[in-house]
Design a protein around this motif. Structure first.
Motif, short mmCIF file in Angstrom:
data_model
loop_
_atom_site.label_atom_id
_atom_site.label_comp_id
_atom_site.label_asym_id
_atom_site.label_seq_id
_atom_site.Cartn_x
_atom_site.Cartn_y
_atom_site.Cartn_z
N SER A 199 0.81 -1.22 0.00
CA SER A 199 0.00 0.00 0.00
C SER A 199 0.84 1.27 0.00
CB SER A 199 -0.93 0.02 1.23
OG SER A 199 -0.17 -0.05 2.43
N ASP A 200 2.15 1.16 0.04
CA ASP A 200 3.02 2.32 0.18
C ASP A 200 3.18 3.03 -1.17
OD1 ASP A 200 4.81 4.20 0.95
OD2 ASP A 200 6.50 2.83 1.22
N MET A 201 2.60 4.22 -1.28
CA MET A 201 2.74 5.00 -2.51
C MET A 201 4.18 5.41 -2.75
SD MET A 201 -0.33 5.42 -3.94
CE MET A 201 -0.42 7.00 -4.75
N GLY A 202 4.95 5.51 -1.67
CA GLY A 202 6.35 5.89 -1.82
C GLY A 202 7.13 4.88 -2.64
N PHE A 203 6.78 3.59 -2.52
CA PHE A 203 7.48 2.57 -3.29
C PHE A 203 7.18 2.72 -4.78
CE2 PHE A 203 7.52 -1.64 -5.30
CZ PHE A 203 8.86 -1.95 -5.13
N LEU A 204 5.93 3.08 -5.12
CA LEU A 204 5.60 3.32 -6.52
C LEU A 204 6.43 4.46 -7.08
CD1 LEU A 204 3.87 3.03 -9.07
CD2 LEU A 204 2.14 4.46 -7.97
N ASN A 205 6.51 5.55 -6.32
CA ASN A 205 7.30 6.69 -6.79
C ASN A 205 8.77 6.33 -6.92
OD1 ASN A 205 5.01 8.35 -6.83
ND2 ASN A 205 5.24 8.84 -4.65
N TYR A 206 9.28 5.55 -5.97
CA TYR A 206 10.69 5.12 -6.03
C TYR A 206 10.95 4.27 -7.27
CZ TYR A 206 14.88 2.38 -4.98
OH TYR A 206 16.10 1.76 -5.07
N SER A 207 10.02 3.35 -7.55
CA SER A 207 10.22 2.45 -8.68
C SER A 207 10.25 3.21 -10.00
CB SER A 207 9.10 1.40 -8.72
OG SER A 207 9.06 0.67 -7.52
N LEU A 208 9.43 4.25 -10.10
CA LEU A 208 9.35 4.99 -11.35
C LEU A 208 10.44 6.05 -11.50
CD1 LEU A 208 5.49 5.49 -11.63
CD2 LEU A 208 6.91 3.84 -12.85
N SER A 209 11.10 6.37 -10.39
CA SER A 209 12.10 7.43 -10.46
C SER A 209 13.53 6.95 -10.32
CB SER A 209 11.81 8.48 -9.37
OG SER A 209 11.86 7.87 -8.08
N ASN A 210 13.75 5.70 -9.85
CA ASN A 210 15.10 5.22 -9.61
C ASN A 210 15.50 4.03 -10.46
OD1 ASN A 210 16.23 6.70 -7.01
ND2 ASN A 210 14.05 6.36 -6.68
N CYS A 211 14.60 3.55 -11.29
CA CYS A 211 14.91 2.39 -12.12
C CYS A 211 14.99 2.83 -13.57
CB CYS A 211 13.86 1.30 -11.93
SG CYS A 211 13.68 0.77 -10.23
N ASN A 222 -3.12 -4.84 -5.52
CA ASN A 222 -2.53 -4.58 -4.22
C ASN A 222 -3.47 -3.70 -3.41
OD1 ASN A 222 0.39 -5.61 -3.60
ND2 ASN A 222 0.38 -5.18 -5.80
N LYS A 223 -2.93 -2.98 -2.45
CA LYS A 223 -3.74 -2.17 -1.55
C LYS A 223 -3.41 -0.68 -1.68
CE LYS A 223 -5.83 -5.51 0.87
NZ LYS A 223 -7.27 -5.62 1.14
N PHE A 224 -2.88 -0.27 -2.82
CA PHE A 224 -2.56 1.13 -3.01
C PHE A 224 -3.84 1.97 -2.92
CE2 PHE A 224 1.06 -0.86 -5.16
CZ PHE A 224 2.11 -0.20 -4.53
N ASN A 225 -3.71 3.11 -2.26
CA ASN A 225 -4.88 3.94 -1.97
C ASN A 225 -4.48 5.40 -2.04
OD1 ASN A 225 -7.50 4.62 -1.13
ND2 ASN A 225 -6.83 4.75 0.99
N GLY A 226 -5.31 6.21 -2.67
CA GLY A 226 -5.03 7.64 -2.73
C GLY A 226 -4.84 8.13 -4.15
N ARG A 227 -4.49 9.40 -4.26
CA ARG A 227 -4.35 10.03 -5.57
C ARG A 227 -3.14 9.48 -6.31
NH1 ARG A 227 -7.20 14.61 -6.44
NH2 ARG A 227 -5.64 15.34 -7.93
N LYS A 1036 -3.94 5.87 8.61
CA LYS A 1036 -3.57 5.46 7.25
C LYS A 1036 -2.43 6.30 6.71
CE LYS A 1036 -7.84 3.28 5.63
NZ LYS A 1036 -8.91 3.28 4.61
N GLN A 1037 -2.42 7.60 7.04
CA GLN A 1037 -1.34 8.46 6.56
C GLN A 1037 -0.02 8.07 7.21
OE1 GLN A 1037 -1.63 10.79 4.11
NE2 GLN A 1037 0.60 10.85 4.23
N LEU A 1038 -0.05 7.76 8.50
CA LEU A 1038 1.18 7.32 9.17
C LEU A 1038 1.68 6.02 8.58
CD1 LEU A 1038 0.50 8.10 12.95
CD2 LEU A 1038 2.02 9.31 11.38
N GLN A 1039 0.77 5.12 8.30
CA GLN A 1039 1.17 3.85 7.70
C GLN A 1039 1.76 4.07 6.31
OE1 GLN A 1039 1.19 1.19 9.32
NE2 GLN A 1039 1.08 -0.60 8.00
N LYS A 1040 1.18 4.98 5.57
CA LYS A 1040 1.67 5.31 4.24
C LYS A 1040 3.07 5.90 4.30
CE LYS A 1040 0.67 8.46 0.41
NZ LYS A 1040 -0.28 9.49 -0.10
N ASP A 1041 3.32 6.70 5.35
CA ASP A 1041 4.63 7.34 5.51
C ASP A 1041 5.62 6.45 6.24
OD1 ASP A 1041 3.51 9.52 4.30
OD2 ASP A 1041 3.07 10.58 6.17
N LYS A 1042 5.31 5.18 6.40
CA LYS A 1042 6.17 4.21 7.07
C LYS A 1042 6.43 4.61 8.52
CE LYS A 1042 8.54 3.62 2.68
NZ LYS A 1042 9.80 3.75 1.95
#
Length: 1120
Positions: A199-211, A222-227, A1036-1042
């Motif tokens: 559910s971590d949106m940060g991982f999506l951003n990392y995958s698209l910006s570092n690979c 998966n459980k991705f949620n949000g904009r 949910k925001q805290l969980q999203k921010d790890k």
């Protein structure tokens, strides 16, 4: 140089020099061989260490030849070596291995490039070090890792893969990984994490910006949620991006794709993307071949000109959104490359523009579930030569079925169901040169007439035919029965006649579904039906079939649904049916069957494995008219049928009260199940009811009414823990009503009327809450709801017996005078008592009126048919005989001073009775028109729940429209008071859209409570979360921010092991709080999660309660 050359000549020329040369080469060879052996030994050691640390179970013995005595691992199962005998590949696909995977043992293999462990049962924290084993990984040569389809459920956070500088392919799909925060090198080109719980949106951003070299990224399901705000600015090589089946939201119009010049596949389906247009950045994706935006909430007209700019588009799916208007002519500009077009499930009107005749490459066209009409089928669709799949179902297309469709010679699936087609089915549909490839012909729910054409037999590849809900007549041609590949034959709700021929499944295909109910078929059942060993659904109900049921039915080991009610079948029920080990639905009501009930029907109890008919579309017509209806209801196949057509079916109106449920079949058990529906009513069955029937633990409906059964009701019926409907009426049963029936918590309809039962009706459970009609006409039966035992009045007593006609007139006159005098005395005494009682009540009413009342309390007592002195029903701890007046007095007229709480379902008052006993009384708000019996049945069920952590329900009171619950008073307050004051915040988000309570909404509310316990915070607290947020959003925001650690109440964390357990509870809470109801677990699944975590569950309520999922999808219920 000259001296050196001469020295070389000396060495080679002399004998001693030659010998030295040989020794030197021999030494080199020996060193090479030693290196080879050492390398092999190190591979053996690493593999054996991996086996020891990671393999707990090898049920198939695939690794049995892995032993230390072997110096060469290249011959081991699953191991592949190169020419130098170095291990380069491990492939354990579907070995059935189980264990806690320790991956570093494999990473130390110097030549290993490929690891394939998919389809096993490995678990554990991937890529982490084992503290008990010292393995140092400095670098690895792995290029491909496939760990898909295992049981990994721990977060992944270790950077170990950074040492794999050549890793190009990583597949972790189909596990239960909750979060991913590991790093990987720039060599990675394909990453598949689909079907997990990330559910971590940060991982999506990392995958698209570092690979920078990433070619494929699959994060679907998966459980991705949000904009969705990620861009492809740093992933210029990305070719395939799949983010489907998540909960991404926001405007699709505003999505910034960045540099998507290499993107060929973009799948954003099954999300919550909205907006009224397409992002302008999409035009940069000029290599895009597949665009899937289905199952979102995008609205507006289909942007034909915009989509036409995607010159290489092959697959376009805009299904199940909010598109409206007509299909744009400009969209046909994609015809040069377009192969698949799906616009189903929108509000598109008109037809398919004539410009689409240029779509010569179109293979699949789905325009179902729209508002299409017109002649486009014959003028446009029929000109597409390469079309293989055509779905136009659920539209408004009328006229005859176009014979011109035969021009589509490659067509495999033709679905025109749920339209307004009229006329005959064209005889030429299956001529010798047309439709030779046709596999499915679906014409259900139209207005077709005439006979079923025998020419359909020329379509020798036909596997499925559905002609249901038309007005077809005549018999089913033999040419159809003998189709070699036929597996699904569905023609219910027509006017078909004739017989089912002998030889089915012998001279033709091996049928899986045969659904011909609601016709006029005659004759007997063919003996060859026992050869239909693939049959899973057989429905022949509501026909005119006769004869006996063949014993060969016992061969149908895959048969799950068997319906042959409302026929004229005779003879006995074959005991061989007990061999049908998959049977969950068995209906033979309203036939002429005789003989005894076969005990063998219970043979499959505890052995049925679910799944064989999961997902089948169905409708269940439930009869709610009691004995005025024949049978408990009927199950019908419901693929391609409109609900309004079903409402006109005669079987729906055969009962005074009927309710229709529709949805998909879902099993009520996960393993070791039993039959769930058994209706043998309205036959001539005799003998005793077998005790073994009580072992059908998942049976929900048992109807044996209107037979000639004798003996007693088995006490073993107390084991029918899931039973909801139990009808044993109109038989010759004797003896008492078993007290064990009082333990059936889900029993909602019981009928034992018209038997020879005797004794007192047990007062346990819900047995006394059913109306008297469910017990009537049993000469010796007494007790609530019938007259009390010992009473001589009413039709249930021994009755009044005359003494004959020889009594003298004088005796009659004396008796008459005596009775008259006694009547006068009784009336005078009654009037005296009534006057005294009225005076007493007037005093009590004046006293009550003088009491203070709560301003929010309004008692609706006008027009109450029963007296105000109503006893409070009690349970385990009996109360004194209380009346409503007593409760008014005990609460000082339900005054504000007695008010101790107020919640979403009513106010709670503290009451002290005359004997000093203190109770809490909840006054329920008026939210439903719930009947007295339903309310009392529910209270009986709740009253049986006993647990140390649940407040006991001592009793209840119903008076007029008022409902009162009496609880044990908690002097230390409630759980809510321990945590904080009562607030709102338990309501699921979807409630504000439908204002309907659902079971999945209850799961959400449970998740909020669990989050409260873990965080020690209120659901809503403006000081803590602000005016626009709440506990769920904050967590949910805290969980999203790890930062999930910050959610937990510090007072709960006493040691590391406890913290780990708390995080597991937090994980369960977040699953319950999923914004999408369908993604939330059921309470059964929540229970299973807790049981996995608990080591000691002594006397836990989850162990003592019998829970179940509803077989009927009530979210799609319609009332008739």
């Amino acid at each position: 140089m000259k001296r050196k050359w001469r020295f070389s000549e000396f060495l080679l020329g002399s004998s001693s020099g030659f010998l030295f040369f040989l020794l030197l080469n021999l030494l080199i060879l020996i060193l090479f061989m030693v290196d080879q052996v050492s390398s092999q030994n190190s591979d053996v050691s690493a593999l054996l260490a991996f086996k020891k640390s990671s393999i707990d179970s090898d049920p198939n013995g695939f690794l049995s030849d892995w032993s230390a005595s072997s110096s060469n691992p290249c011959s081991w199962k699953g191991v592949q070596c190169d020419a130098s005998k170095h291990v380069v590949s491990l492939d354990f696909t579907n070995f059935g291995l189980m264990g806690h995977l320790y991956f570093p043992h494999l990473m130390v293999l110097p030549s290993l490039k490929l690891v394939n462990l998919k389809e096993n049962f490995f678990s554990g924290d991937l890529f982490t070090s084992d503290a008990s084993v010292s393995v140092k990984v400095t670098s690895c040569g792995l290029e491909s890792i496939d760990l898909s389809c295992n049981n990994f459920s721990d977060p992944i956070s270790h950077p170990l893969l950074l040492s794999c500088h050549y890793l190009a392919y990583l597949n972790l799909s189909h596990n239960s990984i909750p979060s991913v925060s590991f790093s990987f090198g720039s060599s990675l080109s394909q990453l598949d994490l689909s079907s997990n719980r990330v559910s971590d949106m940060g991982f999506l951003n990392y995958s698209l910006s570092n690979c920078q070299n990433l070619n494929l990224l699959n994060l679907s399901n998966n459980k991705f949620n949000g904009r969705l705000t990620a861009t492809l600015s740093s992933s210029k090589t990305l070719s395939i991006l799949d983010l489907s089946y998540n909960n991404f939201s926001g405007s699709f119009t505003d999505l910034q794709l960045g540099d998507c010049s290499n993107l060929t596949v973009l799948n954003l389906s099954h999300n919550q993307l909205s907006g009224t247009g397409f992002p302008s950045s999409l035009t940069s994706c000029q290599n895009l071949k597949r665009l899937d935006l289905s199952y979102n909430v995008i609205q507006g007209k289909v942007p034909g000109l915009f989509l036409a700019s995607l010159r290489k588009l092959q697959i376009l799916s805009l299904a199940h959104n909010g598109f409206w208007g007509e299909i744009p002519v400009e969209l046909a500009r994609t015809c040069g490359t377009l192969e698949e077009l799906d616009l189903s499930g929108n509000s598109i009107s008109g037809g398919l523009p004539s410009s689409f005749v240029s779509c010569l490459s179109l293979v699949s066209l789905n325009l179902g579930l729209n508002q299409l009409s017109g002649e486009f089928v014959s003028t446009v669709v029929s000109t597409l030569p390469n079309l293989r799949y055509l779905c136009l179902s659920f539209n408004n297309i009328s006229g005859a079925v176009p014979l011109s469709l035969t021009n589509c010679t490659q067509l495999q699936v033709l679905d025109l169901s749920a339209n307004a087609f009229t006329g005959n089915i064209p005889n030429g549909l299956c001529s010798s040169h047309s439709f030779s490839a046709l596999k499915k012909l679906l014409l259900a729910d139209n207005y077709l007439v005439g006979t079923v054409p025998s020419e359909l037999g020329n379509c020798t590849n036909l596997m499925g035919i559905d002609l249901s809900f038309n007005f077809l007549t005549g018999s089913i041609p033999l040419e159809i029965w003998t189709l070699p590949s036929l597996s699904n034959l569905v023609m219910w709700a027509n006017n078909l006649t004739g017989e089912i021929p002998e030889g089915i499944c012998v001279n033709g295909g091996n049928l899986e579904t045969l659904i011909l109910n609601n016709n006029f078929l005659t004759g007997s059942l063919p003996l060859s039906i026992g050869s239909c060993t693939n049959l899973i659904w057989l429905s022949l109900a509501d026909n005119r079939l006769s004869g006996e049921i063949p014993a060969s039915f016992g061969n149908l080991v895959n048969l799950a649904i068997l319906q042959m009610g409302n026929n004229s079948l005779s003879g006995q029920i074959p005991p061989e049916i007990g061999n049908c080990r998959s049977l969950i639905w068995f209906d033979l009501n309203s036939n002429a069957l005789n003989g005894s009930l076969p005990p063998e029907l219970a043979n499959q109890a505890g052995f049925i494995v679910p799944g064989i008919v999961s997902g089948k579309q169905f409708a269940f017509v439930r009869n709610e008219g009691g004995t005025a209806c024949r049978g408990a209801g009927g199950l019908v196949e419901f693929e391609g049928i409109r609900k309004e057509r079903l409402a006109n079916l005669p079987m729906v109106h055969s009962c005074p009260s009927t309710r229709i449920y529709s949805g998909q079949t879902v099993y009520t058990f996960t393993s070791n199940g039993s039959i769930i529906y058994l209706d043998l009513s309205y036959n001539s069955l005799s003998g005793n009811i077998p005790d073994d029937y009580g072992t059908m633990a998942y049976l929900q409906v048992l109807n044996l009414g209107h037979n000639r059964l004798t003996g007693v009701i088995p006490d073993s019926f107390g084991g029918l823990r899931a039973i909801g409907v139990l009808d044993l009426s109109h038989n010759n049963l004797q003896g008492p009503v078993p007290g064990s029936l009082g333990g059936l918590s889900f029993l909602s309809d019981l009928d034992v009327s018209n038997n020879n039962l005797s004794g007192q009706i047990p007062t346990s459970g819900q047995l006394t809450t059913f109306p008297a009609s469910r017990y009537e006409n049993n000469s010796g039966l007494c007790g609530v709801p019938l007259p009390a035992c010992g009473s001589q009045s009413g039709s249930h007593s021994a009755g009044y017996h005359t003494h004959g006609k020889q009594q003298s007139i004088a005796v009659g006159v004396v008796i008459g005078i005596t009775l008259s005098l006694l009547t006068i005395v009784v009336l005078l005494f009654a009037l005296y008592r009534a006057k005294r009682y009225q005076e007493k009540e007037e005093k009590r009413e004046k006293y009550i009126e003088s009491l203070a009342t709560s301003g929010s309390s309004s008692w609706k007592l006008s027009g109450v048919p029963e007296p105000l002195s109503i006893n409070v029903a009690t349970f385990e701890k009996p109360l004194r005989k209380l009346t409503f007046a007593h409760l008014l007095e005990a609460t000082n007229g339900f005054s504000a001073d007695s008010l101790i709480g107020s919640g979403g379902f009513g106010e709670v008052y503290k009451a002290q009775l005359k004997d000093g006993c203190v109770v809490a009384i909840k006054k329920l708000i008026h939210v439903t028109a719930q009947g007295d019996r339903e309310f009392m049945a529910e209270m009986e069920t709740i009253g049986k729940i006993k647990h140390r952590n649940l407040v006991p329900l001592l009793g209840y009171c119903k008076i007029g429209e008022e409902r009162l619950l009496v609880y044990e008073y908690m002097k230390w307050g409630s759980l809510d008071m321990v945590l904080h004051e009562k607030t709102k915040g338990y309501v699921p988000p979807e409630y504000y859209q439908s204002f309907r309570c659902t079971t999945k909404g209850d799961v959400y509310s449970y998740g909020v409570v669990l989050l409260e316990l873990l965080s020690d915070k209120r659901p809503i607290d403006p000081l803590e979360f602000g005016d626009d947020n709440n506990l769920v959003g904050w967590a949910k925001q805290l969980q999203k921010d790890k930062r999930g650690q910050e959610i937990l109440d510090p007072d709960l964390i006493t040691e590391t092991s406890v913290e780990v357990e708390l995080h597991q509870y937090l994980k369960i809470a977040f699953e319950c709080l999923d914004d999408r109801p369908l993604r939330r677990p059921t309470m059964i699944q929540v229970m299973a999660m807790f049981k996995e975590l608990q080591t000691d569950s002594e006397n836990d309520v989850l162990d003592s309660l019998s829970l179940k999922d509803s077989f009927i999808d009530e979210s799609r219920e319609i009332r008739i």
